[in-house]
Design an enzyme around this catalytic site. Structure first.
Site, PDB file in Angstrom:
ATOM      1  N   LYS A 125      -1.107   1.029   9.850  1.00 49.84           N
ATOM      2  CA  LYS A 125      -0.377  -0.242   9.882  1.00 49.84           C
ATOM      3  C   LYS A 125       0.617  -0.423  11.033  1.00 49.84           C
ATOM      4  CE  LYS A 125      -1.097  -2.026   5.306  1.00 49.84           C
ATOM      5  NZ  LYS A 125      -1.655  -1.234   4.215  1.00 49.84           N
ATOM      6  N   ASP A 161      -2.290   9.841   2.607  1.00 49.73           N
ATOM      7  CA  ASP A 161      -2.522   8.522   3.195  1.00 49.73           C
ATOM      8  C   ASP A 161      -1.168   7.940   3.607  1.00 49.73           C
ATOM      9  OD1 ASP A 161      -2.898   5.823   3.692  1.00 49.73           O
ATOM     10  OD2 ASP A 161      -4.293   5.513   2.027  1.00 49.73           O
ATOM     11  N   PHE A 172      -3.875   3.040  -3.365  1.00 43.79           N
ATOM     12  CA  PHE A 172      -4.613   2.086  -2.534  1.00 43.79           C
ATOM     13  C   PHE A 172      -5.025   2.787  -1.245  1.00 43.79           C
ATOM     14  CE2 PHE A 172      -5.405  -1.177   0.596  1.00 43.79           C
ATOM     15  CZ  PHE A 172      -6.218  -2.049  -0.115  1.00 43.79           C
TER      16      PHE A 172
HETATM   17  C1  LIG Z   1      -3.040  -1.079   3.783  1.00 44.25           C
HETATM   18  C2  LIG Z   1      -3.424   0.274   3.318  1.00 44.25           C
HETATM   19  C3  LIG Z   1      -4.720   0.780   3.541  1.00 44.25           C
HETATM   20  C4  LIG Z   1      -5.825  -0.054   4.146  1.00 44.25           C
HETATM   21  O1  LIG Z   1      -5.574  -0.391   5.448  1.00 44.25           O
HETATM   22  P1  LIG Z   1      -6.467  -1.537   6.167  1.00 44.25           P
HETATM   23  O2  LIG Z   1      -5.987  -1.510   7.577  1.00 44.25           O
HETATM   24  O3  LIG Z   1      -6.174  -2.820   5.448  1.00 44.25           O
HETATM   25  O4  LIG Z   1      -7.870  -1.135   6.025  1.00 44.25           O
HETATM   26  C5  LIG Z   1      -4.983   2.074   3.139  1.00 44.25           C
HETATM   27  N1  LIG Z   1      -4.043   2.837   2.564  1.00 44.25           N
HETATM   28  C6  LIG Z   1      -2.793   2.390   2.348  1.00 44.25           C
HETATM   29  C7  LIG Z   1      -1.786   3.300   1.723  1.00 44.25           C
HETATM   30  C8  LIG Z   1      -2.445   1.094   2.694  1.00 44.25           C
HETATM   31  O5  LIG Z   1      -1.223   0.632   2.445  1.00 44.25           O
END
Ligand SMILES: *Cc1c(COP(=O)(O)O)cnc(C)c1O
Length: 390
Positions: free
Chosen positions: A244, A215, A130
């Site tokens: 986050k 990420d 994701f």
């Molecule tokens: C939540 C998340 C995103 C996206 O972040 P947003 O602030 O919602 O755009 C991208 N990568 C990972 C691993 C995430 O958990």
């Protein structure tokens, strides 16, 4: 609730309206108290209504709110220095969310391909990953279900099985400019990468001159008991993204690249009107300060281990199947595909968590919790599993 009338239905939203929070707890409009084991999806790590952060934000609000990135501000300088020191030692680009941080990383990788790899532009990502919901980050997110209504996806992404080094070797070719992975797939269900797998991916990237991007949007800022999970896994990628937990609830994203990789972007290559504004940076600086001064990383390790022990108790009682995750990023695999029912039941009993898969509960509690909160949460989970049946 005015939701049905005025809010687009992009979420399967739960029927609760929160009006305040304090530490690890939230309160709804009826005054009902909930133990928050989701932290707004891994965001409010230092708890709700954090006084120090509120004061830092108010102070900055009264001093300077916005000037754009045509000019420099002190909070941005201080935050960038700190982020560099606790990660890769290079430079930072500030965005406003996780998706935007990844969007910046994707552009960085493409420019690297242009400059160093004869125009290579493909990025290899993992199935069940994701990376966000903008078109490019959705294309990077290898989940056909999330993409299907929005085809065609922007091109230039290749998907491989997670934790399968031979799949990476097969996918890599002269068009590859980067490999982008999570160390622990969060939205994918808390799937933890093997240490050897990540070490081998790093080696392959180095040998082929392609960028290795991690990420850390969900895994970063103490969630796993380290500043960034790359330390836990012992790897040094060329770039990481984070978002986050970085400003304890205010929107921020950052791309951090090592010294060499940082020089790929030049003036005019990328931009953000709001990114790295003084108020958000003041919140993030205070967040990082509190993590340090309150020994939060140690607490995550200690409480994470205790949480494991308690969840293991449920497995011994045959109430669940297995535990996944690191630090305070965890999941419990159930015996049945009734995670949605158990989530609902836990909510009724005053515990917030998330059914990340049909048989999997996910926990992203605040990083400040201790044994008491874990005991309470596991008690509620046990009651709910028993009530919903095995
Ligand atoms: C939540 C998340 C995103 C996206 O972040 P947003 O602030 O919602 O755009 C991208 N990568 C990972 C691993 C995430 O958990």
């Amino acid at each position: 609730m005015l939701d049905n009338e005025f809010i687009m239905k992009t979420y399967g939203r739960l029927p609760v309206t929160f009006i305040k929070g304090s530490g690890a707890y939230l309160f709804d409009v009826n005054g009902k108290k909930y133990l928050d084991f989701l932290s707004g999806l891994g965001v409010t790590g230092l708890g709700h209504s954090n006084q120090g952060i509120a004061e830092a934000v108010c102070k900055q609000m009264n001093q300077l709110v916005h000037v754009s990135n045509l000019y420099s501000t002190e909070p941005q300088q201080i935050l960038a220095k700190k982020l560099s020191e606790i990660s890769l030692g290079g430079k930072v680009f500030f965005a406003n969310s996780g998706a935007e941080a990844n969007e910046a990383a994707i552009k960085l990788a493409r420019k690297h391909g242009k400059l160093k790899l004869n125009g290579a532009y493909e990025i290899i990502t993992a199935l069940n990953s994701f990376h966000g919901r903008t078109l490019a980050t959705l294309a990077a997110t290898a989940q056909p279900e999330k993409q299907k209504s929005f085809l065609p996806m922007p091109e230039g992404f290749k998907y491989v099985d997670f934790n399968d080094i031979s799949a990476i070797k097969k996918a890599l070719n002269k068009n590859t400019c980067a490999i982008m992975l999570e160390t622990i797939q969060g939205e994918g269900g808390i799937n933890v990468a093997d240490v050897e797998y990540l070490a081998e991916v790093k080696e392959i990237c180095t040998q082929n001159g392609v960028l290795f991007i991690i990420d850390e949007v969900q895994t970063g800022i103490g969630r796993t008991g380290e500043w960034f999970s790359i330390k836990h896994f012992g790897i040094k990628p060329n770039a990481i993204t984070t978002a986050k937990g970085l400003a304890n609830g205010l929107p921020i994203g950052a791309l951090i690249a090592d010294e060499n990789t940082s020089t790929i972007f030049e003036p005019g290559d990328h931009a953000s009107t709001f990114g790295g504004g003084p108020v958000i940076c003041a919140a993030a600086i205070k967040t990082l300060e509190q993590i340090e001064s309150n020994a939060i990383l140690e607490n995550v390790k200690k409480t994470g281990t205790y949480f494991d022990k308690k969840l293991n108790g449920l497995i011994e009682k045959k109430l669940a199947k297995s535990i996944k995750g690191v630090g305070l990023m965890k999941a419990l695999t159930l015996a049945k595909e009734n995670a949605a029912d158990i989530m609902q039941n836990c909510m009724e009993n005053g515990l917030l968590l998330n059914n990340v898969k049909s048989d999997t509960l996910r926990f992203l509690p605040p990083l400040i919790i201790g044994e008491q909160e874990v005991d309470l949460a596991v008690d509620i989970i046990e009651t709910s599993i028993k009530k919903e049946g095995l």
